[in-house]
Enzyme design. Structure first.
Site: not given
Ligand code: NAD
Length: 313
Positions: A88, A148, A151, A175
């Protein structure tokens, strides 16, 4: 402010799964979806809206930053996700850059609700959002280790053959790879974890605890290796946090927020069990931690601090 309005910024896997979970929850009557790819936000809004007749009425639409000024919660999931093998923390520079463009637009919209950060590395992006948004500290929440912790409860529930909702245990800290399973305070409906393990015929506590903590820590890597992203679990975590806010539940959730001297840790956001309600973050709850757990928490904070020191705000 409209307490029944939520905004989701970023409609990729995590944003759209969160929108789907929130549509089903009935918590909101209006949901605006924002994405750099407007057509994607529009498509998700259409698709998710078509499920509403099976749930409760809710207006879901693709919008822009002007549409979020009166939202009570803005959820930020925009940002790159981990590729197989990436940590991450590897995402930090890319996603801090994206936050530099998004957070000022949220601020300029006049938004004054609660900002819920989900994009990774979530602890560092929570601190970034706090600095760039000008919002009060108790209104900037990172989803932190809520996923987490779920999980961990799931794994313990399976191991002990008991409902995971009867398991009380927290993952705290980052995280990410330096997170800590706070086993010393873990219990199953008030029975200390190791006593319950004995009841279930598990006697090698240290090995069992280590194996489960490792499975929790590595589960994102395992899922990403198989399906390139994780989103359903986190979507439920997002729904749970929103529920605690909208219903003013004062639930104790391991969300990420600024540490202000607890355990000697300053100026870094990480997860500790915290009371969450309508006004966002309440007090952190001082669960009892062993000396080893406190040391590991301080190491986790140090890991995050080293990354923060490389950033310019
Ligand atoms: P993804 O690539 O499917 O989606 C990201 C989206 O953000 C895309 O639709 C993209 O067009 C949009 N985007 C990018 N730049 C942008 C901007 N400037 N303005 C508006 N929209 C914008 O990715 P994902 O699988 O949905 O993951 C998103 C984030 O969530 C990642 O950073 C991932 O690591 C995180 N995540 C967090 C957790 C958690 O527990 N906190 C769990 C899973 C994933």
């Amino acid at each position: 402010m409209n307490n029944r309005k939520v905004a989701i910024i970023g409609c990729g896997f995590v944003g759209s799964a969160s929108a789907f979970a929130l549509m089903q929850s009935g918590l909101f009557s209006e949901m605006v979806l924002i994405d750099a790819d407007f057509a994607k936000a529009e498509g998700e809004a259409m698709d998710i809206s078509h499920g509403a007749p099976f749930a409760r009425p809710v207006k879901i639409y693709a919008g822009n930053y002007q549409d979020i000024s009166d939202a009570s919660i803005a959820i930020v999931t925009a940002g790159a996700g981990q590729k197989p093998g990436e940590t991450r923390l590897d995402l930090v520079h890319k996603n801090v850059g994206i936050f530099r463009s998004i957070i000022p637009q949220i601020k300029d919209s006049g938004f004054h609700g609660i900002l819920l950060i989900v994009a990774n590395p979530v602890d560092i992006l929570t601190l970034t959002a706090l600095r760039l948004s000008g919002l009060p500290e108790h209104h900037v929440i990172g989803s932190g280790t809520v996923l987490d912790t779920a999980r961990l409860k799931y794994e313990l529930g399976e191991h002990l053959s008991v409902d995971s909702r009867s398991v009380h245990a927290f993952i705290i800290g980052e995280h990410g790879d330096s997170e800590i399973a706070a086993y010393s305070s873990a219990n199953v409906s008030g029975i200390p974890l190791s006593d319950f393990c004995e009841l279930r015929g598990h006697h090698d506590h240290l090995a069992g605890e280590r194996a489960i903590a490792d499975r929790v820590k590595n589960s994102a890597y395992e899922i990403i290796q198989r399906k390139h992203a994780t989103y359903y679990g986190v979507a439920m975590a997002v729904k749970r946090i929103c529920e605690a806010i909208v219903r003013d539940e004062k639930s104790i959730l391991p969300v990420s927020s600024m540490m202000r001297g607890e355990y000697g840790i300053h100026d870094v956001a990480l997860s500790m069990p915290t009371i969450v309600g309508a006004d966002g973050l309440g007090e952190k709850v001082p669960i009892s931690l062993s000396e080893d757990e406190i040391n590991a928490l301080q190491t986790s904070a140090k890991t995050l601090k080293e990354v923060i020191d490389t950033l310019e705000f």
